[in-house]
Design a protein around this motif. Structure first.
Motif, PDB file in Angstrom:
ATOM      1  N   GLY A   1       0.765  -1.350  -0.507  1.00 45.52           N
ATOM      2  CA  GLY A   1       0.556   0.173   0.050  1.00 45.52           C
ATOM      3  C   GLY A   1       1.045   1.289  -0.383  1.00 45.52           C
ATOM      4  O   GLY A   1       0.191   2.323   0.300  1.00 45.52           O
ATOM      5  N   GLY A   2       2.318   0.920  -0.183  1.00 50.68           N
ATOM      6  CA  GLY A   2       2.718   1.981   0.120  1.00 50.68           C
ATOM      7  C   GLY A   2       4.366   2.135   0.115  1.00 50.68           C
ATOM      8  O   GLY A   2       4.920   1.361  -0.076  1.00 50.68           O
ATOM      9  N   PHE A   3       5.221   2.856   0.662  1.00 54.20           N
ATOM     10  CA  PHE A   3       6.632   2.502   0.124  1.00 54.20           C
ATOM     11  C   PHE A   3       7.089   3.851   1.561  1.00 54.20           C
ATOM     12  O   PHE A   3       6.732   4.220   2.208  1.00 54.20           O
ATOM     13  N   ARG A   4       8.613   3.165   1.806  1.00 49.44           N
ATOM     14  CA  ARG A   4       8.944   4.110   2.635  1.00 49.44           C
ATOM     15  C   ARG A   4      10.635   4.665   2.659  1.00 49.44           C
ATOM     16  O   ARG A   4      11.128   3.343   1.955  1.00 49.44           O
ATOM     17  N   GLN A   5      11.383   5.340   3.518  1.00 55.02           N
ATOM     18  CA  GLN A   5      12.570   5.141   3.379  1.00 55.02           C
ATOM     19  C   GLN A   5      13.155   5.086   5.121  1.00 55.02           C
ATOM     20  O   GLN A   5      12.178   5.629   5.782  1.00 55.02           O
ATOM     21  N   ILE A   6      14.129   4.837   5.447  1.00 55.30           N
ATOM     22  CA  ILE A   6      14.994   4.669   6.853  1.00 55.30           C
ATOM     23  C   ILE A   6      15.916   5.213   6.519  1.00 55.30           C
ATOM     24  O   ILE A   6      16.849   4.947   6.002  1.00 55.30           O
ATOM     25  N   TYR A   7      16.261   6.319   7.423  1.00 55.64           N
ATOM     26  CA  TYR A   7      17.920   6.680   7.525  1.00 55.64           C
ATOM     27  C   TYR A   7      18.388   6.657   8.535  1.00 55.64           C
ATOM     28  O   TYR A   7      17.731   6.369   9.887  1.00 55.64           O
ATOM     29  N   THR A   8      19.425   5.954   8.988  1.00 60.92           N
ATOM     30  CA  THR A   8      20.391   5.631   9.727  1.00 60.92           C
ATOM     31  C   THR A   8      21.646   6.418   9.751  1.00 60.92           C
ATOM     32  O   THR A   8      22.391   6.766   8.874  1.00 60.92           O
ATOM     33  N   LEU A   9      21.959   7.345  10.515  1.00 59.07           N
ATOM     34  CA  LEU A   9      22.597   8.196  11.424  1.00 59.07           C
ATOM     35  C   LEU A   9      23.449   7.614  12.394  1.00 59.07           C
ATOM     36  O   LEU A   9      23.641   7.620  13.590  1.00 59.07           O
ATOM     37  N   GLU A  10      25.226   7.610  11.978  1.00 57.25           N
ATOM     38  CA  GLU A  10      26.193   6.933  12.420  1.00 57.25           C
ATOM     39  C   GLU A  10      26.418   7.594  13.585  1.00 57.25           C
ATOM     40  O   GLU A  10      26.766   6.962  14.685  1.00 57.25           O
TER      41      GLU A  10
END
Length: 270
Positions: A135-144
């Protein structure tokens, strides 16, 4: 005698009908308020307070892999994630399309982790994971680390009859009739201990800037923008019974589970 008996029966039926109506109304009210029984001032402060893990408890769509992308083709939507450009293109069952990409030419494709496409910018010490959801999409940011960027520009390509709009802190893609085509989840971010930290959107032209406000040292941080076209799986939702009685089984999409998880706990997400 007959008239009196008939009148008594009519009165009894009316009284019972009104009584049953009150019960139905009470049950409906109870059911509708159960989900939002908490005060609007109460917010989840840690990921563990949620009934649905926003990072781990997410199923990506089935896909096929090509040399430069993955493609999901379902009855009610299709989508593609490009390895080189880190872009996601999504088309719903009505033919409405949207494409997003992160404005960073130094992002490089790292791996396909079972439908999660991972990109990395080693110089700025962060990763991005692109996912196609039901039903959709997403992004996940990982800030190290502290050196990682705290603002991300999400470029959005729309069709001619579509435009971005912000209404009362919520962001949508609408068509020229004013109908919502895609909804964009309120941004969230957490530190390494699962505690929620401040994150917000800023809308400029056809781009959304997501900013993470953090001065602590519990790295890595994770942040997530979510795009949804639909929250109900119409293919699997079915009515069981006949025209006078039965039940309707509604199957929610992954987007709905993500939104419901946070709304139930009053985290400002969707």
């Amino acid at each position: 005698m007959f008239k009196k008996t008939f009148s008594l029966i009519v009165i009894t039926v009316l009284v019972l009908g009104m009584f049953n109506l009150q019960i139905i109304r009470a049950e409906t009210k109870d059911n509708s308020t159960d989900t939002f029984s908490q005060s609007s001032e109460e917010f989840a402060t840690n990921m563990e307070e949620l009934p649905f893990d926003l990072i781990e408890d997410v199923e990506t769509s089935d896909y096929k892999e090509t040399s430069d992308s993955i493609i999901s083709e379902e009855e009610e939507y299709s989508a593609e994630i490009d390895f080189d450009s880190s872009s996601i293109e999504f088309t719903d069952e009505k033919g409405n399309s949207i494409e997003i990409s992160l404005d960073d030419e130094d992002l490089e494709f790292k791996e396909n982790d079972d439908g999660t496409i991972v990109y990395e910018n080693e110089n700025e010490d962060y990763q991005v994971e692109n996912q196609i959801l039901d039903g959709g999409f997403r992004q996940i940011y990982t800030l190290e680390s502290e050196e990682s960027p705290k603002e991300f520009k999400i470029n959005i390509e729309l069709e001619k009859n579509q435009y971005l709009v912000e209404e009362d802190g919520l962001y949508y893609v609408k068509d020229d009739k004013g109908e919502i085509i895609f909804s964009i989840g309120k941004p969230w971010a957490v530190d390494n201990e699962g505690d929620f930290i401040e994150s917000q959107y800023t809308l400029k032209d056809n781009a959304i800037y997501q900013t993470v406000e953090y001065t602590g040292d519990n790295y890595p941080l994770k942040a997530d923008p979510l795009f949804c076209s639909d929250t109900i799986n119409n293919t699997d939702s079915k009515y069981f019974g006949n025209s006078t009685s039965g039940k309707f089984s509604v199957y929610t999409r992954t987007c709905a589970k993500l939104k419901r998880s946070v709304i139930r706990n009053k985290v400002k997400y969707m």
